[in-house]
Design a protein around this motif. Structure first.
Motif, short mmCIF file in Angstrom:
data_model
loop_
_atom_site.label_atom_id
_atom_site.label_comp_id
_atom_site.label_asym_id
_atom_site.label_seq_id
_atom_site.Cartn_x
_atom_site.Cartn_y
_atom_site.Cartn_z
N SER A 15 44.77 -3.84 -3.81
CA SER A 15 44.12 -4.58 -2.74
C SER A 15 45.05 -4.63 -1.54
CB SER A 15 43.83 -6.02 -3.18
OG SER A 15 42.92 -6.04 -4.23
N LEU A 16 44.47 -4.52 -0.39
CA LEU A 16 45.23 -4.63 0.85
C LEU A 16 44.51 -5.63 1.73
CD1 LEU A 16 47.45 -3.65 2.78
CD2 LEU A 16 45.87 -1.89 3.54
N ALA A 17 45.20 -6.69 2.11
CA ALA A 17 44.60 -7.71 2.94
C ALA A 17 45.24 -7.69 4.32
CB ALA A 17 44.78 -9.09 2.30
N ILE A 18 44.42 -7.77 5.32
CA ILE A 18 44.89 -7.87 6.70
C ILE A 18 44.70 -9.33 7.12
CG2 ILE A 18 44.51 -7.12 9.07
CD1 ILE A 18 43.37 -4.50 7.87
N PRO A 19 45.77 -9.99 7.58
CA PRO A 19 45.62 -11.39 7.98
C PRO A 19 44.68 -11.52 9.19
CG PRO A 19 47.81 -10.57 8.55
CD PRO A 19 47.12 -9.49 7.78
N VAL A 20 43.76 -12.46 9.08
CA VAL A 20 42.79 -12.70 10.15
C VAL A 20 42.65 -14.21 10.38
CG1 VAL A 20 41.48 -10.60 9.69
CG2 VAL A 20 40.82 -12.73 8.57
N ARG A 21 42.09 -14.54 11.51
CA ARG A 21 41.74 -15.93 11.81
C ARG A 21 40.22 -16.07 11.76
NH1 ARG A 21 45.42 -18.36 16.68
NH2 ARG A 21 47.42 -17.97 15.68
N TYR A 22 39.78 -17.23 11.39
CA TYR A 22 38.35 -17.57 11.39
C TYR A 22 37.53 -16.67 10.47
CZ TYR A 22 40.39 -19.30 15.74
OH TYR A 22 41.22 -19.86 16.67
N MET A 23 38.08 -16.36 9.29
CA MET A 23 37.42 -15.46 8.35
C MET A 23 36.02 -15.91 7.97
SD MET A 23 38.50 -14.35 4.49
CE MET A 23 40.06 -13.65 4.98
N HIS A 24 35.82 -17.19 7.81
CA HIS A 24 34.53 -17.68 7.31
C HIS A 24 33.63 -18.19 8.44
CE1 HIS A 24 35.85 -17.09 3.23
NE2 HIS A 24 36.97 -17.74 3.50
N SER A 25 33.82 -17.67 9.61
CA SER A 25 32.95 -18.04 10.73
C SER A 25 32.12 -16.82 11.12
CB SER A 25 33.79 -18.55 11.91
OG SER A 25 34.54 -17.48 12.47
N SER A 26 31.38 -16.95 12.19
CA SER A 26 30.52 -15.84 12.61
C SER A 26 31.31 -14.73 13.31
CB SER A 26 29.41 -16.35 13.52
OG SER A 26 30.00 -16.99 14.66
N TYR A 27 32.58 -14.95 13.56
CA TYR A 27 33.44 -13.90 14.13
C TYR A 27 34.83 -14.03 13.53
CZ TYR A 27 35.33 -17.63 17.05
OH TYR A 27 35.92 -18.77 17.49
N THR A 28 35.55 -12.95 13.51
CA THR A 28 36.91 -12.91 12.96
C THR A 28 37.81 -12.22 13.96
OG1 THR A 28 36.07 -12.77 10.70
CG2 THR A 28 38.32 -12.03 11.06
N THR A 29 39.03 -12.71 14.07
CA THR A 29 39.99 -12.06 14.94
C THR A 29 41.18 -11.59 14.12
OG1 THR A 29 41.10 -14.14 15.48
CG2 THR A 29 39.35 -13.43 16.95
N ALA A 30 41.72 -10.44 14.51
CA ALA A 30 42.89 -9.89 13.82
C ALA A 30 43.80 -9.26 14.87
CB ALA A 30 42.46 -8.84 12.80
N ASN A 31 45.05 -9.19 14.54
CA ASN A 31 46.02 -8.55 15.42
C ASN A 31 45.87 -7.03 15.24
OD1 ASN A 31 48.58 -7.26 16.16
ND2 ASN A 31 49.28 -9.36 16.53
N ILE A 32 45.71 -6.32 16.33
CA ILE A 32 45.49 -4.87 16.25
C ILE A 32 46.68 -4.17 15.59
CG2 ILE A 32 46.38 -4.32 18.56
CD1 ILE A 32 43.30 -2.74 16.91
N ASP A 33 47.89 -4.70 15.77
CA ASP A 33 49.07 -4.11 15.13
C ASP A 33 48.97 -4.22 13.61
OD1 ASP A 33 50.22 -3.36 17.54
OD2 ASP A 33 51.33 -5.25 17.74
N ASP A 34 48.44 -5.35 13.11
CA ASP A 34 48.26 -5.51 11.66
C ASP A 34 47.27 -4.47 11.13
OD1 ASP A 34 50.03 -7.65 11.55
OD2 ASP A 34 48.44 -9.16 11.73
N ILE A 35 46.22 -4.23 11.86
CA ILE A 35 45.22 -3.25 11.44
C ILE A 35 45.82 -1.84 11.47
CG2 ILE A 35 43.00 -2.18 12.04
CD1 ILE A 35 42.20 -4.98 13.15
N ASP A 36 46.51 -1.52 12.55
CA ASP A 36 47.14 -0.19 12.66
C ASP A 36 48.16 0.03 11.54
OD1 ASP A 36 45.68 0.49 14.90
OD2 ASP A 36 47.27 -0.07 16.31
N ASN A 37 48.96 -0.98 11.24
CA ASN A 37 49.97 -0.85 10.19
C ASN A 37 49.33 -0.74 8.80
OD1 ASN A 37 52.29 -0.75 11.78
ND2 ASN A 37 52.32 -2.98 11.98
N ALA A 38 48.22 -1.42 8.59
CA ALA A 38 47.52 -1.30 7.31
C ALA A 38 46.99 0.13 7.14
CB ALA A 38 46.37 -2.30 7.23
#
Length: 61
Positions: A15-38
């Motif tokens: 499993s690979l998890a990318i840290p995000v904010r507001y996961m359980h809302s209608s929108y989620t935000t993530a740091n683009i660097d975290d996504i690129d590194n994943a």
């Protein structure tokens, strides 16, 4: 999906998890660097997983 890990000789899963904010809302935000590194990490694993490395991982389980 749980039974796949018990079938035949078993299946390795990861499993690979990318840290995000507001996961359980209608929108989620993530740091683009975290996504690129994943993506880079998955690519490195896929490119370097050969039979010898696979056997080493199996022995550690």
């Amino acid at each position: 999906m749980g039974n796949i890990y018990k079938s035949l000789g078993g299946v390795i899963g990861i499993s690979l998890a990318i840290p995000v904010r507001y996961m359980h809302s209608s929108y989620t935000t993530a740091n683009i660097d975290d996504i690129d590194n994943a993506i880079r990490l998955v690519k490195l694993i896929a490119e370097n997983l050969n039979e010898k490395e696979y056997e080493r991982i199996i022995k550690e389980l």
